[in-house]
Enzyme design. Structure first.
Site, PDB file in Angstrom:
ATOM      1  N   SER A  29      28.511 -32.078  51.658  1.00 26.95           N
ATOM      2  CA  SER A  29      28.670 -33.555  51.987  1.00 26.95           C
ATOM      3  C   SER A  29      29.929 -33.938  51.241  1.00 26.95           C
ATOM      4  O   SER A  29      30.524 -33.606  50.279  1.00 26.95           O
ATOM      5  CB  SER A  29      27.452 -34.046  51.424  1.00 26.95           C
ATOM      6  OG  SER A  29      27.621 -35.563  51.678  1.00 26.95           O
ATOM      7  N   TYR A  76      21.888 -37.233  44.800  1.00 27.40           N
ATOM      8  CA  TYR A  76      21.938 -36.604  45.928  1.00 27.40           C
ATOM      9  C   TYR A  76      23.749 -36.040  45.774  1.00 27.40           C
ATOM     10  O   TYR A  76      24.205 -35.046  46.190  1.00 27.40           O
ATOM     11  CB  TYR A  76      22.434 -37.514  47.059  1.00 27.40           C
ATOM     12  CG  TYR A  76      22.705 -36.804  48.303  1.00 27.40           C
ATOM     13  CD1 TYR A  76      21.844 -35.798  49.251  1.00 27.40           C
ATOM     14  CD2 TYR A  76      23.822 -37.071  49.075  1.00 27.40           C
ATOM     15  CE1 TYR A  76      22.385 -35.339  50.068  1.00 27.40           C
ATOM     16  CE2 TYR A  76      24.352 -36.580  50.264  1.00 27.40           C
ATOM     17  CZ  TYR A  76      23.629 -35.570  50.724  1.00 27.40           C
ATOM     18  OH  TYR A  76      24.072 -35.109  51.855  1.00 27.40           O
TER      19      TYR A  76
END
Length: 280
Positions: free
Chosen positions: A150, A163
């Site tokens: 990501s 995250y």
């Protein structure tokens, strides 16, 4: 490096998080590219069964495996079943992931912190470790490992600290593995790390794209990652503003970058209205 032919043709492809979303799109691309067999992993048995039934209509050998990839023993057992039923995969797509969007102090120790690190970082390492010796030994054909990271793993962002940490870990491991394979002469195995910004899968419902960074569609994101994997591209970043932000972060003093990221690009407020999927 063995890269003169389509690496998916005749291959067994294993995809995690394959019951829906981008995982399902990767499965369809694999079938269209001539994969011999698909091993679809997911924790949602009902959605997995539906996906397998639909894809088997093409006549391909498609099998579903309910595996909780946050558990090492389940990964080991699932890998053993795949090896016994289909043989070791030549294409491995570590796609599954979860997100918890909240200030760090609101994260539960086990469910949020440990759970996110297990699914987003450790699972890809554990699963790859199961099949990497088979890939290394099979030098007669190209192999591919696609790790879905990501843009959050390239820049700090409020309300997604754990995250981001999990994706930073995934990126560091993935690209280091690539270098190790090259240095050891295993050039038939190409490792690609995909770093997208927000994607409209539902996982990031409520999040807002920063300046000049539209929310990507799953099809656009999957297409970019897939073609990067086929070519053996080391790192795929989408959209182009991900690269720009990394460059600016690298040259600007931290406090200056904070101002730019917050007030100009609106990165730091992009998760302010995050809701995510109800199950997340």
């Amino acid at each position: 490096m063995v890269a003169t032919r389509n690496p998916v043709a005749g291959a067994t492809v294993l995809i995690t998080g394959a019951a829906r979303g981008m995982g399902a799109l990767y499965a369809r691309r694999a079938l269209a590219a001539g994969a011999r067999a698909l091993a679809l992993w997911d924790i949602d048995q009902a959605a997995l069964d539906e996906q397998v039934t639909e894809l088997r209509a093409s006549g391909a050998d498609v099998r579903g495996y309910r595996v909780d990839i946050s558990q090492l023993e389940e990964i080991r057992a699932g890998a053993a079943r795949v090896r016994e039923e289909l043989g070791a995969p030549q294409i491995l797509i570590n796609n599954a992931g979860i997100v918890r969007g909240a200030p760090f102090w609101e994260h539960d120790d086990v469910r949020d912190i440990e759970g996110t690190m297990r699914v987003n970082a450790l699972a890809a390492m554990w699963l790859t470790r199961q099949f990497l010796p088979d890939m290394m030994a099979d030098a007669g054909r190209p192999h591919r490992i696609l790790n879905i990271a990501s843009a959050a793993g390239t820049l700090a962002n409020p309300n997604m600290s754990v995250y981001a940490a999990s994706k930073w870990a995934l990126i560091g491991w993935s690209d280091s593995l690539r270098l190790e394979l090259v240095a050891s002469g295993h050039r038939h195995i190409a490792v690609t790390t995909f770093c997208p910004s927000y994607i409209s899968t539902g996982m990031f419902a409520g999040a807002r794209g920063p300046l000049l960074t539209p929310i990507m569609t799953p099809r656009a994101a999957t297409r970019a990652a897939w073609h990067g994997m086929l070519r053996g591209t080391p790192m795929v970043l989408r959209p182009w503003t991900v690269k720009l932000a990394m460059a600016l972060r690298g040259v600007l003093p931290t406090r200056v970058w904070d101002l730019v990221a917050d007030r100009v690009f609106k990165v730091y407020s992009s998760m302010d209205e995050f809701t995510g999927r109800p199950a997340d």
